[in-house]
Scaffold this motif. Structure first.
Motif, PDB file in Angstrom:
ATOM      1  N   PHE A  29       0.815  -1.216   0.000  1.00 53.74           N
ATOM      2  CA  PHE A  29       0.000   0.000   0.000  1.00 53.74           C
ATOM      3  C   PHE A  29       0.851   1.270   0.000  1.00 53.74           C
ATOM      4  O   PHE A  29       0.327   2.368   0.185  1.00 53.74           O
ATOM      5  CB  PHE A  29      -0.929   0.009   1.222  1.00 53.74           C
ATOM      6  N   GLN A  30       2.170   1.114  -0.224  1.00 55.09           N
ATOM      7  CA  GLN A  30       3.063   2.257  -0.109  1.00 55.09           C
ATOM      8  C   GLN A  30       3.483   2.859  -1.444  1.00 55.09           C
ATOM      9  O   GLN A  30       4.413   3.663  -1.507  1.00 55.09           O
ATOM     10  CB  GLN A  30       4.302   1.857   0.702  1.00 55.09           C
ATOM     11  N   GLY A  31       2.798   2.490  -2.500  1.00 52.93           N
ATOM     12  CA  GLY A  31       3.014   3.162  -3.774  1.00 52.93           C
ATOM     13  C   GLY A  31       3.907   2.418  -4.746  1.00 52.93           C
ATOM     14  O   GLY A  31       4.632   1.478  -4.395  1.00 52.93           O
ATOM     15  N   THR A  32       3.836   2.845  -5.999  1.00 51.29           N
ATOM     16  CA  THR A  32       4.635   2.313  -7.102  1.00 51.29           C
ATOM     17  C   THR A  32       5.225   3.487  -7.870  1.00 51.29           C
ATOM     18  O   THR A  32       4.869   4.643  -7.624  1.00 51.29           O
ATOM     19  CB  THR A  32       3.748   1.484  -8.057  1.00 51.29           C
ATOM     20  N   PRO A  33       6.105   3.239  -8.823  1.00 49.69           N
ATOM     21  CA  PRO A  33       6.623   4.344  -9.635  1.00 49.69           C
ATOM     22  C   PRO A  33       5.521   5.091 -10.390  1.00 49.69           C
ATOM     23  O   PRO A  33       5.649   6.297 -10.643  1.00 49.69           O
ATOM     24  CB  PRO A  33       7.581   3.635 -10.603  1.00 49.69           C
ATOM     25  N   ASN A  34       4.446   4.406 -10.744  1.00 49.06           N
ATOM     26  CA  ASN A  34       3.354   5.045 -11.483  1.00 49.06           C
ATOM     27  C   ASN A  34       2.275   5.636 -10.588  1.00 49.06           C
ATOM     28  O   ASN A  34       1.556   6.561 -11.001  1.00 49.06           O
ATOM     29  CB  ASN A  34       2.691   4.028 -12.424  1.00 49.06           C
TER      30      ASN A  34
END
Length: 450
Positions: free
Chosen positions: A82-87
């Motif tokens: 739940f901590q994000g991706t590059p996109n």
């Protein structure tokens, strides 16, 4: 196990009359399954009773398959998802779903990790894009890892270390009952092991276990199978399959000698006991009878244990039972039927065990009368169907069953399995599994104040 609660999961609770079998009272859920070329299995249950959808992505990895010396790593990784991706940087996932009127969460269990969302059907495509995006890769960075290590440690403090009785009836009991590390280590996480997790560990775990060929996507609600399969192909079809490490053999037989320890608890006000018995393996002919027997013995205020230990002899303050972190049809490896009870200070663990043994012995000797057996089955079937009316729970159940059984249609078989259980079946499983030799006991007493 995130510290957020799903507060609006009641969308789509109306029973779809079109799903009822025409020739019986049995509710048959529509279940459609397709496997994409990259190995992702997609399960769809169409229900147009409300303009909402439930989505579940289940990965076939949990506490049993986490690396040695990294206890709690599967749980930590759930948080990292739940901590994000590059996109889609940190916060985008939550804002996109909750901003559209939906909810999301995730949890880690011994045999799987699941990620769930419910939202208006108009949000289905954004949800699938977000799930596919984090299946591809995550934003691996030291700050995020450190932050989530601290979050998980705080969760352990709140739920175990600083809570009366902690998790002794589902954590400690398993560590004592099982022999193999895969089954008996603390999957919630030790602080030392959590702090030892590195970015390389995180990258490898995602690479090895979070590919499409190790996942099931289930969609329930206001969408047709044709539409859902097309959307799954659109968003997930381009993700390449990845090799999945071969798991170890974590099977275990029944125990042959009782295991028993005593613990102290500085936060407890009254003593408590946790009693666990190893249960039949998944797919066993004894699995459904064991599920019914657990309900008979410890399923609420009408159960034999409650009526005889709490209401009858009044030696216990409460009694409750279950299958740890899973349900009776949602485990893929060695599991316990566990009973937890607070008992009165003038009583004892021995008295609790003797009272339980007496009820078990009655079942073994006399079986169960028809009226009682019918009542227990009726409650179980009502709970099963009521749970499936919720489209999010339906999607999640289908994804779990497809993952663990290789057949989402088990959802329509379970009611028949329950209905088919006889008194003789209960006598057999009680005599086979609920024995002293197969029993593990923890007696937890309030710490003596100095």
């Amino acid at each position: 196990m995130r510290l957020r609660y799903l507060s609006a999961l009641l969308a789509g609770l109306s029973l779809s009359l079109t799903s009822l079998a025409a020739t019986s009272d049995q509710w048959t859920l529509p279940v459609n399954v397709k496997k994409l070329d990259n190995g992702l299995t997609v399960v769809v249950s169409e229900d147009h009773s409300s303009p909402t959808v439930g989505v579940s992505v289940v990965y076939h990895v949990g506490m049993r398959l986490e690396p040695r010396n990294r206890t709690g790593f599967a749980h930590l990784f759930e948080h990292l998802m739940f901590q994000g991706t590059p996109n889609a940087p940190k916060g985008v996932f939550d804002r996109a779903i909750t901003g559209g009127g939906g909810n999301n969460n995730g949890s880690t269990r011994p045999d799987f990790t699941n990620y769930i969302e419910t939202a208006p059907v108009s949000s289905l495509e954004p949800i699938l894009w977000l799930e596919a995006d984090r299946m591809k890769t995550l934003d691996f960075n030291p700050a995020t890892l450190k932050n989530q290590q601290d979050v998980v440690k705080e969760e352990i403090r709140v739920n175990v270390k600083n809570k009366p009785y902690g998790g002794f009836f589902w954590l400690d009991i398993s560590q004592l009952a099982f022999q193999k590390w895969e089954n008996n280590h603390d999957g919630y996480g030790s602080f030392e092991d959590l702090e030892g997790a590195s970015l390389d560990d995180v990258r490898a775990f995602h690479r090895d276990y979070y590919g499409p060929n190790n996942a099931v996507l289930a969609i329930a609600g206001d969408v047709t199978p044709t539409q859902a399969f097309a959307l799954a192909q659109k968003y997930f079809g381009g993700i390449a399959a990845r090799p999945v490490p071969k798991g170890s053999d974590f099977t275990e037989g029944l125990n042959t000698q009782e295991k028993r320890i005593e613990q102290s608890d500085a936060l407890a006000q009254v003593p408590a006991v946790a009693v666990g018995w190893k249960v039949p393996p998944q797919g066993s002919a004894d699995q459904a009878p064991m599920a019914v027997l657990s309900e008979l013995l410890a399923g609420g205020d009408a159960s034999l244990f409650y009526l005889n230990l709490v209401k009858g002899r009044e030696i216990a303050l409460n009694v409750q039972g279950g299958f740890g972190l899973t349900g009776p049809f949602e485990y893929g490896g060695p599991t316990l039927f566990t009973v937890f009870g607070l008992y009165k200070p003038n009583s004892s663990a021995d008295a609790m065990l003797a009272a339980m043994d007496a009820q078990i012995a009655k079942v073994v000797k006399d079986g169960v009368d028809a009226a009682t057996l019918k009542r227990v089955k009726t409650r179980m079937l009502a709970d099963w169907n009521n749970d499936l009316e919720n489209i999010l729970s339906r999607a999640d159940t289908l994804a779990k069953l497809q993952t663990l059984w290789g057949d989402a249609n088990v959802v329509n078989k379970v009611p028949g399995w329950i209905e088919g259980v006889t008194s003789a079946d209960l006598q057999r499983v009680a005599a086979t599994y609920l024995t002293k030799a197969n029993r593990t006991v923890i007696d937890r007493k309030p710490a003596v104040k100095k």
